[in-house]
Design an enzyme around this catalytic site. Sequence first.
Site, short mmCIF file in Angstrom:
data_model
loop_
_atom_site.label_atom_id
_atom_site.label_comp_id
_atom_site.label_asym_id
_atom_site.label_seq_id
_atom_site.Cartn_x
_atom_site.Cartn_y
_atom_site.Cartn_z
N HIS A 1 -0.59 8.96 -11.05
CA HIS A 1 0.64 8.79 -10.27
C HIS A 1 1.87 9.16 -11.11
CE1 HIS A 1 -1.73 5.52 -7.92
NE2 HIS A 1 -1.61 6.57 -7.14
N LYS B 1 -3.50 -0.50 1.93
CA LYS B 1 -4.81 -0.74 1.31
C LYS B 1 -4.78 -1.67 0.10
CE LYS B 1 -5.61 3.54 0.08
NZ LYS B 1 -5.99 4.97 -0.05
N ARG C 1 -6.06 15.03 -5.43
CA ARG C 1 -6.98 15.15 -6.57
C ARG C 1 -8.23 15.94 -6.22
NH1 ARG C 1 -7.88 8.99 -7.08
NH2 ARG C 1 -7.88 9.49 -4.88
N SER D 1 -6.77 4.49 -8.39
CA SER D 1 -6.46 3.05 -8.45
C SER D 1 -7.74 2.24 -8.24
CB SER D 1 -5.42 2.67 -7.39
OG SER D 1 -4.20 3.30 -7.66
O1 PNS Z 1 -1.68 5.41 -1.70
P1 PNS Z 1 -2.12 5.49 -0.26
O2 PNS Z 1 -2.78 4.19 0.13
O3 PNS Z 1 -2.95 6.69 0.05
O4 PNS Z 1 -0.76 5.61 0.59
C1 PNS Z 1 -0.82 5.65 2.01
C2 PNS Z 1 0.57 5.42 2.62
C3 PNS Z 1 1.16 4.10 2.17
C4 PNS Z 1 1.48 6.54 2.23
C5 PNS Z 1 0.36 5.44 4.18
O5 PNS Z 1 -0.61 4.50 4.53
C6 PNS Z 1 1.64 5.16 4.94
O6 PNS Z 1 2.50 6.01 5.04
N1 PNS Z 1 1.76 3.92 5.47
C7 PNS Z 1 2.92 3.52 6.24
C8 PNS Z 1 2.55 3.30 7.70
C9 PNS Z 1 2.57 4.60 8.49
O7 PNS Z 1 3.57 5.28 8.56
N2 PNS Z 1 1.41 4.90 9.12
C10 PNS Z 1 1.28 6.02 10.04
C11 PNS Z 1 1.13 7.40 9.45
S1 PNS Z 1 -0.08 7.58 8.19
#
Ligand code: PNS
Length: 163
Positions: free
Chosen positions: A21, A44, A93, A131
């Site tokens: 990151h 998550k 990745r 992670s």
């Molecule tokens: O590190 P991650 O878990 O892959 O990140 C995912 C994240 C947080 C970017 C994604 O889950 C997110 O944007 N969550 C906010 C809720 C949202 O907008 N959901 C709808 C479109 S994905």
Amino acid sequence: MNDATTCVVYPGSFDPFTIGHLDILRRARALFPRLVVLVAADGKAQLLSAQRRVELIRMATADKDGVDVRGFDGLLVDAVAGLKAAAVVRGIRCAGDYEHEWGMAGVNALLDQDIEFVYLLARPELAAVSSTLVRDVLRHGGRLDRLVPAPLAAELRRDFPAE
Ligand code: PNS
């Protein structure tokens, strides 16, 4: 053309923030003058509270100009619009990440047709660091110094002493 105030957001769960990151953040920051790390409050995350994840990323990026770290709740498209961010930065990745990003980008584009994404490929030597695997190493008392930014290894070990 970007002006001096253009910002991009770098959203994620960051549970915890890894050297992978940090590398994406560094490279994105070299391309854009301001970068806001958006730490998802829900999502998550399994190990650390949102507040602790924000604290740790602030420690890891304390020496970086033009980087801000905040928690966020709700939809990414709303956070992006609220900050008037030019784009969303994500790291990729491997093929599995690509499929995940493909779905998220598609849904986000249906929610806001103006949203733009910038994808940076992980450097090969960091592509295995996730992670999920860092949490496993942490749980089993393994060394963290090559997996997370320097100040975070000690912080995480303090939070989760090896048994
Ligand atoms: O590190 P991650 O878990 O892959 O990140 C995912 C994240 C947080 C970017 C994604 O889950 C997110 O944007 N969550 C906010 C809720 C949202 O907008 N959901 C709808 C479109 S994905």
